[in-house]
Design a protein around this motif. Structure first.
Motif, short mmCIF file in Angstrom:
data_model
loop_
_atom_site.label_atom_id
_atom_site.label_comp_id
_atom_site.label_asym_id
_atom_site.label_seq_id
_atom_site.Cartn_x
_atom_site.Cartn_y
_atom_site.Cartn_z
N VAL A 127 -43.95 1.15 27.92
CA VAL A 127 -43.61 -0.06 27.17
C VAL A 127 -44.72 -1.10 27.21
O VAL A 127 -44.52 -2.24 26.79
CB VAL A 127 -42.29 -0.67 27.68
N SER A 192 -38.33 -5.20 25.83
CA SER A 192 -37.80 -3.88 26.16
C SER A 192 -36.40 -3.95 26.72
O SER A 192 -35.71 -2.93 26.82
CB SER A 192 -38.71 -3.19 27.18
N LEU A 194 -35.80 -4.81 29.81
CA LEU A 194 -35.85 -4.52 31.25
C LEU A 194 -35.44 -5.73 32.08
O LEU A 194 -34.70 -5.59 33.06
CB LEU A 194 -37.26 -4.08 31.65
N ASN A 233 -28.79 4.16 30.59
CA ASN A 233 -29.20 3.38 29.41
C ASN A 233 -29.14 4.21 28.13
O ASN A 233 -28.51 3.81 27.16
CB ASN A 233 -30.60 2.83 29.62
N LEU A 323 -34.37 -1.00 25.14
CA LEU A 323 -35.32 -0.25 25.94
C LEU A 323 -35.60 1.12 25.31
O LEU A 323 -36.75 1.56 25.23
CB LEU A 323 -34.77 -0.06 27.36
#
Length: 725
Positions: A127, A192, A194, A233, A323
């Motif tokens: 990423v 992303s 995160l 995820n 993500l």
């Protein structure tokens, strides 16, 4: 200092037997010790631990290296002095000057060769994380995974956004502007999904510096496949159980959708989003999987379940989706499925209007995601109600997956039960229930088949009936009512007293396949029966709707039910019969409520667009809206039977029950001028309770029906006569 809420995770972990930082994440023991001391001394965390009469975290003190005697013979000034000395020895060692700076020493401490760093480095490459972003990610993981570091950071109490940025700056030896850049909306770390800073209020570190749920634990473990880092995820989709051929009832829509996705992927189009919606069990998820297989795409699905089957919250699922878009963007021929999207809609979130909701993607980011996602996504929901219209407008294509038409349901049920002793007649009968979904069929066949193989002392069809009917009952869906026993009167067009040639009307409908016809007249004259007869002659199903099927107390739902009625008729190629049409087409001039006007408007719009055969029946033509009358191709009046028609029907009824009419009986019919075909049917139904023994019995009962009509057309009965309405 504000009173702080003790995090139960760390509170429980103070009882562990470990006494050193090295017992947790040993490769990062020095870094964790350094960060803990900075939190306690540089950032003032000691104020919440070194109290006047006791130490709130003795386990942390032991882990930092303070001796047991100091803890047992507690003196706050002495302990604070020891902590400050330890801080000088660890945080500002002389070796720092030899390597150039304290920041350089910190960097050396924070980048050992370990499973955690290898996972972070791989994730950073996927990423495009900067070194600062990776350092913030590393620190956040260790605060959650190392209980002693967690206790030290927790001692800082509730953090504002600016305070949180300062904490990260001090702990990592980077400037506040660099922290702000690493956690900005444009950073890879935030885009992303995160991590992000929750600026909706003051929270402890782990709730302020928010991390994707479950990621910290996954990063600590060596993965056989690094994509397993995202098991909570997004995941590789299972293989489909169905093929596209089993969705033929959707017509060309599936083929067109497949073509669109193929072109979009080949041209690397961004913002490709498909909405598939409809009742549960109609095969929406299976369609996505079958499409991917047909197109030879690798399909991933946004995870629904977390650790040990726990449900993943909507904001975390959306973060997982964001993500996945960044992780999978570089892969060729890849597609995503996001099921149960009602989880992520702002209307289902208590804080949907807060910045926290926006920051977590619940509202603010969703529109942007629908415009810029590099990986084509199929979004699936059972209901459009929770979805924001602003989001709905951004889907490239919306596909309704409804319960298939009866013919398709019959074929599906036959396919599900092949190998079992089930007749086609049984399949046709059971498929008459338009609430029976493909998933329901499959489950019923599996369960009933197992029961039969296990030695159930009954037929497979009886077992299937039991399984299906019990499922329908649980879902509050009734089986279709058994058809009322038909009367013995043979249906014939020349027994209807209409103001036009019904044979010509039937021929015209047969030739064109479309028409909007209003059938009006007194009750029992055969209006609905004629509409059903047309459907039978044309070999089409009859879709019969009444006011009770459409009217709804919730605003807007009546209009939705109207639209659904026309859609279902078009989908099933059915003759649509709307009884009690005056309930929906009443003149708007006398409307007292807004919904009455919108209901009429919706009905007129749907009538105008409908391309099939539509019959509306009413006993109150004079109350219909003038605009609705103009939209009917024909308005046919059904009146009382003529003498010849009364005589013909009476002879047929007498013949069916073994009676013969005399000339005297025929002359009595002349007086019964208000007879309808419904009266003869009613007399026959009565005969099941009170047998008709003579023609005189039949004529007497017909005469009673006429008297009731004369009574109902005069003065109202009972309390209605004195009403003031």
């Amino acid at each position: 200092m504000a009173t702080r809420r003790r995090n139960s995770k760390y509170f429980l972990q103070t009882t562990v037997t470990a006494t050193d930082m090295e017992d947790f994440s040993p490769e990062f023991a020095d870094a964790c010790k350094r960060w803990a001391l900075r939190a306690l001394i540089d950032l003032g965390g000691h104020e919440g631990i070194v109290q006047s009469s006791f130490c709130t975290e003795p386990g942390l003190m032991r882990a930092l290296g303070l001796n047991q005697e100091m803890i047992e013979n507690y003196e706050p000034e002495r302990m604070l002095g020891a902590l400050k000395q330890l801080h000088r020895d660890v945080v500002n060692p002389k070796t720092a000057d030899e390597s150039g700076s304290a920041a350089a020493a910190a960097k050396t401490l924070c980048t050992p060769d370990s499973v955690l760093m290898r996972n972070i480095d791989w994730l950073g490459n996927q990423v495009s994380l900067t070194s600062d972003e990776k350092q913030i990610l590393l620190l956040s993981v260790l605060v959650r995974q190392n209980p002693f570091l967690g206790q030290a950071v927790e001692a800082l109490g509730f953090l504002s956004t600016s305070r949180a940025n300062s904490v990260l700056s001090v702990l990592l030896d980077i400037s506040v502007p660099r922290v702000l850049q690493a956690l900005s909306e444009d950073s890879s770390l935030v885009r992303s999904g995160l991590m992000f800073i929750d600026d909706s209020g003051n929270f402890e570190f782990n709730n302020k510096v928010v991390m994707l749920t479950g990621l910290d634990g996954q990063l600590m473990v060596e993965q056989k496949n690094l994509y397993f880092l995202f098991a909570y995820n997004f995941v590789v989709a299972p293989k489909p159980k169905l093929t596209l051929e089993q969705f033929d009832h959707l017509g060309s829509k599936v083929k067109n959708l497949s073509t669109f996705l193929s072109v979009a992927v080949a041209e690397k189009q961004k913002g490709v989003n498909i909405l598939v919606y409809g009742p549960p069990g109609t095969g929406k998820t299976e369609l996505g999987r079958a499409l991917a297989k047909e197109l030879k795409f690798q399909l991933f699905e946004v995870a629904v379940e977390g650790w040990r089957g726990s449900h993943i919250a909507g904001k975390d699922r959306l973060a997982g989706y964001r993500l996945s878009q960044m992780i999978l963007a570089k892969r060729k021929n890849t597609m995503l499925v996001f099921d149960e999207i009602e989880d992520i809609t702002p209307r289902t979130e208590d804080d949907g209007n807060s910045r926290r909701g926006n920051r977590s993607g619940q509202k603010g980011f969703l529109n942007q995601l629908l415009q810029e996602n590099p990986v084509p996504t199929i979004w699936i929901t059972n209901s459009l109600r929770p979805l924001d219209p602003a989001h709905l407008r951004r889907f490239d294509y919306c596909l309704l997956m409804d319960i298939p038409p009866k013919k398709v349901r019959t074929a599906m049920l036959a396919d599900c039960t092949k190998g079992l002793d089930v007749s086609l007649e049984w399949c046709e009968k059971k498929a008459a229930n338009d609430a029976l979904s493909p998933a329901g069929m499959s489950r019923a066949a599996k369960v009933a088949g197992a029961m039969f193989k296990g030695g159930a002392n009954t037929s497979v069809e009886a077992l299937l009936d039991d399984v299906i009917d019990s499922a329908m009952k649980v879902l509050s869906i009734d089986a279709p009512p058994a058809k009322a026993k038909a009367g013995a009167v043979k249906y014939q067009l020349d027994a209807l007293n209409a103001d036009c040639d019904l044979g010509d009307v039937l021929a015209g409908l047969t030739e064109t396949g479309e028409g909007r016809i209003c059938l009006y007249g007194v009750p029992g004259t055969g209006k609905s029966a004629f509409a059903k007869y047309v459907a039978d002659v044309l070999g089409k199903p009859a879709l019969i709707k009444r006011a009770s099927d459409i009217l709804d107390p919730y605003i807007g739902q009546t209009e939705c039910n109207m639209a659904e009625m026309f859609y279902q008729a078009e989908k099933d190629d059915a003759v649509l019969i709307l009884d009690e049409a005056d309930s929906f087409l009443r003149s708007r001039e006398g409307a007292r409520r807004g919904w009455e006007i919108t209901a009429v408007n919706e009905m007129l719009t749907q009538m105008e667009a409908f391309g099939g055969i539509f019959f509306a029946t009413t006993n109150l033509l004079d109350q219909l809206d003038a605009a609705s009358l103009r939209r009917f191709d024909m308005k046919i009046n059904f009146g009382f039977l003529k003498h010849a028609q009364r005589l013909s029907l009476c002879r047929e009824v007498c013949k069916s029950i073994g009676l013969e009419m005399s000339s005297r009986d025929e002359s009595r019919l002349v007086e019964l001028e208000k007879l309808t075909p419904g009266d003869f049917e009613n007399a026959l139904r009565q005969s099941r309770l009170r047998p008709l023994r003579t023609v005189d019995d039949l004529l007497s009962r017909l005469s009673q029906e006429v008297k009731l009509k004369n009574l109902s057309s005069g003065r109202p009965i009972g309390f209605l006569a004195t009403g003031t309405a």
